[in-house]
Design a protein around this motif. Structure first.
Motif, mmCIF file in Angstrom:
data_model
loop_
_atom_site.group_PDB
_atom_site.id
_atom_site.type_symbol
_atom_site.label_atom_id
_atom_site.label_comp_id
_atom_site.label_asym_id
_atom_site.label_seq_id
_atom_site.Cartn_x
_atom_site.Cartn_y
_atom_site.Cartn_z
ATOM 1 N N PHE A 39 52.272 38.389 38.166
ATOM 2 C CA PHE A 39 52.367 36.971 38.492
ATOM 3 C C PHE A 39 53.771 36.497 38.184
ATOM 4 O O PHE A 39 54.445 37.011 37.297
ATOM 5 N N ASP A 43 52.694 30.978 37.602
ATOM 6 C CA ASP A 43 51.421 31.150 38.315
ATOM 7 C C ASP A 43 50.376 31.886 37.494
ATOM 8 O O ASP A 43 49.313 32.229 38.014
ATOM 9 N N PRO A 45 47.228 32.539 35.589
ATOM 10 C CA PRO A 45 45.993 31.755 35.465
ATOM 11 C C PRO A 45 45.781 31.268 34.044
ATOM 12 O O PRO A 45 46.159 31.933 33.083
ATOM 13 N N ASP A 50 40.002 34.688 35.153
ATOM 14 C CA ASP A 50 40.676 34.598 36.452
ATOM 15 C C ASP A 50 41.811 35.612 36.540
ATOM 16 O O ASP A 50 42.007 36.260 37.576
ATOM 17 N N LYS A 53 40.241 39.199 36.961
ATOM 18 C CA LYS A 53 39.668 39.452 38.288
ATOM 19 C C LYS A 53 40.756 39.688 39.322
ATOM 20 O O LYS A 53 40.607 40.559 40.197
ATOM 21 N N GLN A 54 41.843 38.938 39.233
ATOM 22 C CA GLN A 54 42.923 39.145 40.190
ATOM 23 C C GLN A 54 43.610 40.487 39.975
ATOM 24 O O GLN A 54 43.950 41.184 40.934
ATOM 25 N N LYS A 57 41.370 43.320 41.163
ATOM 26 C CA LYS A 57 41.213 43.341 42.617
ATOM 27 C C LYS A 57 42.446 43.875 43.313
ATOM 28 O O LYS A 57 42.340 44.604 44.313
ATOM 29 N N HIS A 58 43.628 43.534 42.797
ATOM 30 C CA HIS A 58 44.853 43.819 43.548
ATOM 31 C C HIS A 58 45.753 44.871 42.905
ATOM 32 O O HIS A 58 46.704 45.326 43.547
#
Length: 271
Positions: A39, A43, A45, A50, A53-54, A57-58
């Motif tokens: 990030f 930005d 979280p 949150d 999870k990001q 996922k990525h």
């Protein structure tokens, strides 16, 4: 190992280490404590869930880098290597060992790798990490990787690589996931520290004042025309990202003849 700047520098014709010691890192803070010990920052979280999870996922941790095959570390002519400073020369006192201590943390990459081998492979403790990680006494209740991580002797990617291999060769369970989970917590706190440091430096520019008013009515059986005693305090209100929030008045009052067990609270927009 897993040190990209060193790996790149080793490919040059000459490569030698330069250690820069900033004396300010060994001073004490205003409170008397020693300082030593995917990030954009803005930005990050505000909630770990949150963030996690990001990331899950990525992103995926890449394999650790290898060690340089050779390093040409001959110093240029006329350059003296100098002495390695001691704790005393830096104004620090060496700590005496307590025989009651069950944990020893020798420094260096070799010791860090030995701890990885011992905890994950020799003692097979990764299998039950989630159940025992909060133990405070037994050396193998938790991983005890933190000292070597904090000083760069081992990397988070190296630990993640051991966990992946362990899952392939032995078992994949909640404990193996939880080791990665805790490494994510570590990254998250590092990012949050950075964003909060940035926020603190801009506090004077981004602060609005608000008032908390605590209303305490007069004692029971007191004439109703007696003025109500009040207390006020000024506070600063900002959200975690550093942006300004609207002022609020928080009012809390005791209902007459009811005692403090029954209260009502109100959040009102400030006038």
């Amino acid at each position: 190992m897993d040190h990209e700047p060193l790996l790149r520098a080793a490919a040059a014709d000459q490569c030698f280490a330069v250690q820069c010691i900033d004396p300010r890192q060994f001073e004490t803070t205003a409170l008397g404590f020693h300082r030593t010990g995917p990030f954009e920052i803005a930005d990050t979280p505000e909630l770990f869930t949150d963030f996690r999870k990001q990331i899950e996922k990525h992103c995926e941790a890449r394999p650790p880098l290898g060690e340089p095959s050779q390093i040409n570390c001959e110093l240029p002519e006329g350059l003296e290597a100098g002495e390695i400073p001691t704790l005393n020369s830096l104004g620090l006192l060496s700590q005496s060992k307590d025989d009651r201590c069950l944990n020893r943390f020798p420094g260096g990459q070799t010791a860090g790798n030995q701890r990885l081998q011992e905890y994950i492979w020799d003692e097979d403790r990764l299998r039950v990490y989630k159940q025992t990680r909060n133990g405070m006494l037994a050396p193998n209740d938790s991983s005890k990787f933190s000292p070597w991580l904090a000083h760069g002797c081992i990397s988070a990617r190296t630990i993640a690589d051991h966990v992946r291999r362990y899952e392939d060769e032995r078992v994949e369970n909640k404990s193996t996931y939880w080791m990665i989970f805790e490494l994510l917590w570590r990254d998250y706190f590092r990012w949050i520290t950075r964003i909060q440091s940035w926020t603190s430096s801009n506090r004077q520019k981004k602060t609005k004042r608000s008032t908390i008013r605590l209303v305490q009515p007069a004692a029971e059986n007191q004439p109703s025309n007696r003025p109500t005693e009040t207390m006020s305090a000024q506070i600063n209100i900002r959200n975690a990202s550093g942006s300004e929030t609207s002022p609020r008045v928080l009012s809390r009052e005791r209902l007459p003849n009811r005692g403090w067990s029954r209260t009502k609270s109100r959040v009102l927009a400030a006038a």
